[in-house]
Design a protein around this motif. Structure first.
Motif, PDB file in Angstrom:
ATOM      1  N   CYS A  77       0.871  -1.214  -0.115  1.00 54.86           N
ATOM      2  CA  CYS A  77       0.093   0.128  -0.165  1.00 54.86           C
ATOM      3  C   CYS A  77       0.955   1.303   0.146  1.00 54.86           C
ATOM      4  O   CYS A  77       2.264   1.199   0.529  1.00 54.86           O
ATOM      5  CB  CYS A  77      -0.803  -0.125   1.195  1.00 54.86           C
ATOM      6  N   SER A  78       0.419   2.329  -0.529  1.00 48.28           N
ATOM      7  CA  SER A  78       1.025   3.801  -0.315  1.00 48.28           C
ATOM      8  C   SER A  78       0.145   4.663   0.414  1.00 48.28           C
ATOM      9  O   SER A  78      -1.210   4.455   0.314  1.00 48.28           O
ATOM     10  CB  SER A  78       1.401   4.109  -2.011  1.00 48.28           C
ATOM     11  N   VAL A  79       0.476   5.530   0.828  1.00 48.10           N
ATOM     12  CA  VAL A  79      -0.251   6.571   1.794  1.00 48.10           C
ATOM     13  C   VAL A  79       0.213   8.109   1.136  1.00 48.10           C
ATOM     14  O   VAL A  79       1.212   8.393   1.048  1.00 48.10           O
ATOM     15  CB  VAL A  79       0.006   6.587   3.099  1.00 48.10           C
ATOM     16  N   HIS A  80      -0.950   8.735   1.093  1.00 49.23           N
ATOM     17  CA  HIS A  80      -0.972  10.194   0.950  1.00 49.23           C
ATOM     18  C   HIS A  80      -1.583  10.868   1.998  1.00 49.23           C
ATOM     19  O   HIS A  80      -2.742  10.552   2.129  1.00 49.23           O
ATOM     20  CB  HIS A  80      -1.340  10.440  -0.494  1.00 49.23           C
ATOM     21  N   ARG A  81      -0.898  11.624   2.749  1.00 51.46           N
ATOM     22  CA  ARG A  81      -1.708  12.502   3.833  1.00 51.46           C
ATOM     23  C   ARG A  81      -1.611  13.838   3.379  1.00 51.46           C
ATOM     24  O   ARG A  81      -0.834  14.381   3.193  1.00 51.46           O
ATOM     25  CB  ARG A  81      -0.765  12.261   4.899  1.00 51.46           C
ATOM     26  N   PHE A  82      -2.970  14.205   3.658  1.00 59.89           N
ATOM     27  CA  PHE A  82      -3.216  15.629   3.426  1.00 59.89           C
ATOM     28  C   PHE A  82      -3.738  16.299   4.662  1.00 59.89           C
ATOM     29  O   PHE A  82      -3.881  15.425   5.776  1.00 59.89           O
ATOM     30  CB  PHE A  82      -4.462  15.730   2.349  1.00 59.89           C
ATOM     31  N   ASP A  83      -4.229  17.608   4.691  1.00 62.07           N
ATOM     32  CA  ASP A  83      -4.546  18.359   5.723  1.00 62.07           C
ATOM     33  C   ASP A  83      -5.883  17.802   6.382  1.00 62.07           C
ATOM     34  O   ASP A  83      -6.109  17.561   7.519  1.00 62.07           O
ATOM     35  CB  ASP A  83      -4.888  19.920   5.544  1.00 62.07           C
ATOM     36  N   GLU A  84      -6.596  17.339   5.556  1.00 60.36           N
ATOM     37  CA  GLU A  84      -8.206  16.570   5.872  1.00 60.36           C
ATOM     38  C   GLU A  84      -8.257  15.279   5.931  1.00 60.36           C
ATOM     39  O   GLU A  84      -9.002  14.583   6.595  1.00 60.36           O
ATOM     40  CB  GLU A  84      -9.121  17.137   4.955  1.00 60.36           C
TER      41      GLU A  84
END
Length: 121
Positions: A77-84
């Motif tokens: 898996c890959s993860v993209h973390r944003f403000d929300e």
């Protein structure tokens, strides 16, 4: 495609609780949203989901490259973390996979999330 997506959504709700935002699955032909939390539905409907779908497929094409680059086994898996939100992308093969997003503040045990989704993909 997942035989019974409601089981996946139920298991993810057990893992993540109310922080679960979106659960989806895609192939080269298109995508299915299996769960969209009611308060984020308007935002999802405004998104250009076709562009998101194309991006997920493109990332799947690059899976082999990343596996060779890191030489650490299969990419789970890959993860993209944003403000929300945090978006988890699960590549099954070159053109298929799954997508789970959660609130940034949600308590997520990544290993458990990967195991849960892995049972269904």
């Amino acid at each position: 495609m997942i035989a019974d997506p409601s089981d996946l959504v139920s298991d993810l709700r057990d893992d993540v609780g109310e922080g679960l935002r979106v659960v989806g699955e895609y192939s080269a032909e298109g995508y299915d949203l299996h769960y969209v939390r009611e308060d984020v539905r308007p935002k999802v409907e405004e998104m250009n989901t076709d562009r998101v779908h194309r991006e997920l497929v493109l990332q799947g094409v690059g899976r082999e490259y990343l596996e060779d680059l890191f030489d650490a086994g299969s990419l789970q898996c890959s993860v993209h973390r944003f403000d929300e939100l945090a978006a988890y992308h699960f590549v099954r093969d070159e053109n298929t996979g799954g997508y789970v997003s959660v609130d940034t503040g949600a308590t997520v045990r990544p290993g458990s999330l990967v195991e849960t989704v892995g049972r269904y993909l």
